[in-house]
Every structure is written in C-alpha cells, then in structure tokens.
Enzyme design. Structure first.
Site, short mmCIF file in Angstrom:
data_model
loop_
_atom_site.label_atom_id
_atom_site.label_comp_id
_atom_site.label_asym_id
_atom_site.label_seq_id
_atom_site.Cartn_x
_atom_site.Cartn_y
_atom_site.Cartn_z
N PRO A 84 0.60 -1.13 0.10
CG PRO A 84 -0.19 -1.22 1.97
CD PRO A 84 0.66 -2.10 1.24
NE ARG A 111 13.02 0.55 -0.15
CZ ARG A 111 13.30 1.03 1.11
NH1 ARG A 111 14.41 1.93 1.13
NH2 ARG A 111 12.79 0.61 1.96
#
Length: 299
Positions: free
Chosen positions: A2, A282
């Site tokens: 989200p 990441r």
DNA sequence: CCATAATCCTGTACGC
DNA sequence: TGCGTACAGGATTATG
C-alpha cells in the site's frame, strides 16, 4: 504494497461506509499491531468505546478516522495491512491474520488484517497543523495525528505547495529517489511509484537533486503524481460486494507497471531489457536507455 | 545536514 | 521432502 493510491482507496471506503457509526467494543488479537499505543490494547479499546467516526482523512500513507471527541484512530498499513468493513458474522474474512476487530453498535465490524505486521493502529491526540490548513485529504480539520505530525503533504493534497517542494528538493544534496522516498519532504511515495515515476520522466534514481532544474524536478513530481492518479483510477472497485473490502487492492500492479519488478523484460518504451540495481537496501528498476545514468554514478 | 544500518515481521521462493 | 537462507518492504531509531 500500500502506497498513496491504495491508502486513498482505503480512505474513501472508510468514508463511505463508516462515518456516523458508533464503536461498541474492540478486541486486539495481537498486541504488536497496536505498538506505540499509550496504555496498550486496553487503553486503545477504552478510548474507542462509544465513539462515533466523523471523518476519514489521509496524508501520504497515513490514514486516520476522526472521532466525535476529537481523538484520532490512526492507521498505517505497513507492507500488508488491510482495513475491512464487514457485517456481524465476518463471513468471507480469512481470520488467519486478523489483528484487531472493532465491533460497531450496529453489529458491523471494522477489521484490521495484516500478514506481515508492519502496520499498526493507534488512538492518539490531534495536534494543529503548522500552516493552519487542513491536515490532509478528506477533511477541512486543521489537525494531524501527533505521531504523523512530521509527515509532509503528498502529491494529491490540494494544499501542497509545489514550488516550495521543488525548491526544497533542489536544496537537498542527495539523489532524486532518496528525496522522493523521504516522507518528511513529500509523502506517499514508496519504492514502486518512485521507480514508475522516474521511468516516466526518464530520470535515473541517482540523479543529484541539486543538479535538477526546477522544471526537471517539477516534471519528475508530475510523473509520479500521474502514475498515482492512474493507479487510483484503476483501484477501488470492490466496495459494493456483500462484504465490503476496503483493502485498497489497486489492480494496477499486474497490468500497468512499466519497470517495477520487470527485471530483464523489455522496456515498454524502447524495448531495452529492464535493469535491477540495489539502492538504499532495496531494488531499483530502470531502463538503461531511457534513464541515463548521471556522470560519476557507478554501474 | 545527510547517510547507513539495524530493527520490526512472515510468507514465498529457491538452492542444495 | 525438507531444511536453511534470502528476500520483499516502510518507518523509526541509533550511530557516524
């Protein structure tokens, strides 16, 4: 995951289905999902009991329900959080990852489901906004949840000062993706929409912010905002089923992503294989042709 | 002021 | 088959 569009979908669902309803009782099935709550689960339940929800507001990835006594029920969905509005028997709701169940006086429920438990709920105080303007999307109340008072406005907030944001970005001596992900600079952008917006604006993630012209910085922000607006339009279609699913499933992920998660696949613009780099612990996905690496950046 | 690393957590994917 | 490991990630905190 989200990010802003998914959380906005959730906020709209909450606004549509929860306002004016009264809390009866709250059961916390996992204490960790209310971490940071003063007084723990017991106090959370006590502060919710008897309250009426009067507004659903969002800033960035933070969403909160305003209550009739001025307290706020703050939610952050983390990686996998869902808010489900259900009927009395919760039919169709998988109980495996149910963390908090809030039962309304009319028998319906607001359920917080979260597999990976990075999300949380918390009842907190409202603090005034620094600029006196509304705290976020969904209400004119000039208030913010105290734990989220440091979160910047987001790209879908009509009160965002775009020029000030562009100036702040260019003042920072960092790389453009770091700035986009900094929730105290501009909120709501996560790894996915950062990569998509950078691809759309043909900008490499490591481009120095200080080297961006004001126009280029604005172009990057416009691209991110556009991707989010499209994702929002693609999501939020499941509100009218018997069991209202306010989970923010975007529908955007599988169909429209240009680079995110597409390592080795053809760039949708030029056909060059999408590349994956480690950046900020990441993954960053880029098209090596469309997004030229700035001078001095290794790789 | 800015960067990095560790931390929280669990389902999935993968190599052996 | 099963076990161990890496990975996914946002926000916060500590540390340099």
């Amino acid at each position: 995951m989200p990010e802003l569009p998914e959380v906005e979908t959730v906020r709209r669902g909450l606004a549509r289905h929860l306002l004016g309803r009264t809390v009866a009782r709250t059961v916390v099935l996992r204490e960790y999902s209310v971490r940071g709550q003063a007084g723990g689960a017991e106090e959370l339940a006590a502060r919710l009991a008897g309250r009426v929800f009067t507004a659903a507001v969002r800033r960035g990835k933070f969403c909160w329900l305003v209550m009739d006594d001025g307290q706020l029920l703050l939610a952050h969905l983390g990686m996998s959080g869902q808010l489900l509005v259900s009927g009395p028997d919760d039919a169709g709701v998988d109980p495996t990852h149910l963390r908090v169940a809030i039962t309304m006086a009319d028998g319906g429920r607001l359920l917080f489901v979260d597999q990976r438990t990075f999300g949380y709920l918390r009842v907190c105080e409202a603090v005034p906004t620094a600029d006196g303007l509304p705290g976020g999307v969904g209400s004119d109340l000039a208030a913010l949840p105290a734990p989220a008072a440091h979160i910047a406005r987001d790209l879908l907030d009509e009160h965002l000062d775009r020029a000030a944001l562009v100036a702040a970005m260019r003042r920072r001596r960092t790389e453009v993706k770091r700035a986009l992900l900094d929730q105290s600079m501009v909120s709501g952008i996560g790894n996915i929409y950062a990569d998509e917006g950078l691809w759309r604006s043909r900008t490499h993630y490591a481009h120095p912010t200080a080297g961006l012209t004001a126009a280029r910085a604005a172009t990057v922000l416009d691209a991110v905002a556009l991707v989010m607006t499209e994702a929002l339009a693609a999501g939020g279609t499941s509100f009218d089923s018997l069991y209202v699913n306010v989970n923010g499933a975007s529908g955007y992920f599988d169909r429209s992503l240009a680079v995110y998660g597409r390592c080795g696949q053809a760039c949708r613009r030029c056909g060059t294989p999408v590349r994956r780099d480690a950046f900020m612990n990441r993954s960053s996905f880029t098209c090596p042709t469309c997004q030229r690496r700035p001078r001095g950046v290794p790789g």
